[in-house]
Design a protein around this motif. Sequence first.
Motif, PDB file in Angstrom:
ATOM      1  N   ALA A 190       7.628   2.600   2.967  1.00  0.00           N
ATOM      2  CA  ALA A 190       7.557   1.159   2.713  1.00  0.00           C
ATOM      3  C   ALA A 190       8.859   0.484   3.125  1.00  0.00           C
ATOM      4  CB  ALA A 190       7.267   0.890   1.232  1.00  0.00           C
ATOM      5  N   LEU A 191       9.973   1.095   2.794  1.00  0.00           N
ATOM      6  CA  LEU A 191      11.276   0.542   3.169  1.00  0.00           C
ATOM      7  C   LEU A 191      11.435   0.529   4.689  1.00  0.00           C
ATOM      8  CD1 LEU A 191      13.976  -0.593   2.265  1.00  0.00           C
ATOM      9  CD2 LEU A 191      14.816   1.752   2.057  1.00  0.00           C
ATOM     10  N   GLY A 192      11.009   1.595   5.334  1.00  0.00           N
ATOM     11  CA  GLY A 192      11.065   1.647   6.794  1.00  0.00           C
ATOM     12  C   GLY A 192      10.208   0.573   7.429  1.00  0.00           C
ATOM     13  N   LEU A 193       9.076   0.286   6.828  1.00  0.00           N
ATOM     14  CA  LEU A 193       8.195  -0.755   7.340  1.00  0.00           C
ATOM     15  C   LEU A 193       8.836  -2.138   7.191  1.00  0.00           C
ATOM     16  CD1 LEU A 193       5.442  -1.051   8.663  1.00  0.00           C
ATOM     17  CD2 LEU A 193       4.470  -1.383   6.394  1.00  0.00           C
ATOM     18  N   VAL A 194       9.572  -2.339   6.114  1.00  0.00           N
ATOM     19  CA  VAL A 194      10.281  -3.609   5.943  1.00  0.00           C
ATOM     20  C   VAL A 194      11.336  -3.767   7.033  1.00  0.00           C
ATOM     21  CG1 VAL A 194      11.843  -4.921   4.433  1.00  0.00           C
ATOM     22  CG2 VAL A 194       9.834  -3.803   3.476  1.00  0.00           C
ATOM     23  N   ILE A 251      10.330  -2.755  -4.965  1.00  0.00           N
ATOM     24  CA  ILE A 251      10.886  -2.408  -6.273  1.00  0.00           C
ATOM     25  C   ILE A 251       9.889  -1.561  -7.059  1.00  0.00           C
ATOM     26  CG2 ILE A 251      11.560  -3.354  -8.519  1.00  0.00           C
ATOM     27  CD1 ILE A 251      12.805  -5.719  -6.886  1.00  0.00           C
ATOM     28  N   ALA A 252       8.621  -1.939  -7.014  1.00  0.00           N
ATOM     29  CA  ALA A 252       7.594  -1.171  -7.719  1.00  0.00           C
ATOM     30  C   ALA A 252       7.492   0.235  -7.140  1.00  0.00           C
ATOM     31  CB  ALA A 252       6.253  -1.891  -7.610  1.00  0.00           C
ATOM     32  N   GLY A 253       7.644   0.360  -5.844  1.00  0.00           N
ATOM     33  CA  GLY A 253       7.564   1.660  -5.210  1.00  0.00           C
ATOM     34  C   GLY A 253       8.703   2.593  -5.575  1.00  0.00           C
ATOM     35  N   PHE A 254       9.870   2.028  -5.781  1.00  0.00           N
ATOM     36  CA  PHE A 254      11.042   2.848  -6.132  1.00  0.00           C
ATOM     37  C   PHE A 254      11.176   3.040  -7.633  1.00  0.00           C
ATOM     38  CE2 PHE A 254      12.379   1.944  -1.792  1.00  0.00           C
ATOM     39  CZ  PHE A 254      12.920   3.168  -1.430  1.00  0.00           C
ATOM     40  N   ALA A 255      10.404   2.306  -8.415  1.00  0.00           N
ATOM     41  CA  ALA A 255      10.509   2.394  -9.890  1.00  0.00           C
ATOM     42  C   ALA A 255       9.896   3.655 -10.453  1.00  0.00           C
ATOM     43  CB  ALA A 255       9.837   1.189 -10.529  1.00  0.00           C
ATOM     44  N   GLY A 264       0.813  -1.213   0.000  1.00  0.00           N
ATOM     45  CA  GLY A 264       0.000   0.000   0.000  1.00  0.00           C
ATOM     46  C   GLY A 264       0.842   1.255   0.000  1.00  0.00           C
ATOM     47  N   TYR A 265       1.843   1.297   0.860  1.00  0.00           N
ATOM     48  CA  TYR A 265       2.753   2.448   0.871  1.00  0.00           C
ATOM     49  C   TYR A 265       3.424   2.609  -0.492  1.00  0.00           C
ATOM     50  CZ  TYR A 265       2.876   3.564   5.910  1.00  0.00           C
ATOM     51  OH  TYR A 265       2.572   3.981   7.174  1.00  0.00           O
ATOM     52  N   ALA A 266       3.934   1.527  -1.030  1.00  0.00           N
ATOM     53  CA  ALA A 266       4.670   1.598  -2.296  1.00  0.00           C
ATOM     54  C   ALA A 266       3.770   2.051  -3.445  1.00  0.00           C
ATOM     55  CB  ALA A 266       5.283   0.239  -2.612  1.00  0.00           C
ATOM     56  N   GLN A 267       2.563   1.524  -3.512  1.00  0.00           N
ATOM     57  CA  GLN A 267       1.651   1.869  -4.605  1.00  0.00           C
ATOM     58  C   GLN A 267       1.233   3.334  -4.567  1.00  0.00           C
ATOM     59  OE1 GLN A 267      -1.634  -0.856  -4.442  1.00  0.00           O
ATOM     60  NE2 GLN A 267      -0.381  -2.599  -5.073  1.00  0.00           N
TER      61      GLN A 267
END
Length: 69
Positions: free
Chosen positions: A42-46, A65-69, A32-35
């Motif tokens: 999202a990275l912090g959540l990981v 990856i989708a979030g950073f793309a 959800g964060y990434a989208q």
Amino acid sequence: MYSKSGRVVKGRNVLDRMAENDLVAWNSMVSGYAQLGFAREALGLVEEMKINGENPNLLTWNALIAGFA
């Protein structure tokens, strides 16, 4: 559900209040964060996910990856 409607803060509140978070819950929130364009969150959540003893899987990394793309 909250992420799809752009309400990640409410989604995060649900995640935080859950008695036990499983991989599905973590991945849903990361995705959800990434989208929604919150790749750093999202990275912090990981990272938080790993601290809590849950290992990221292929779906987790694909969402990032989708979030950073």
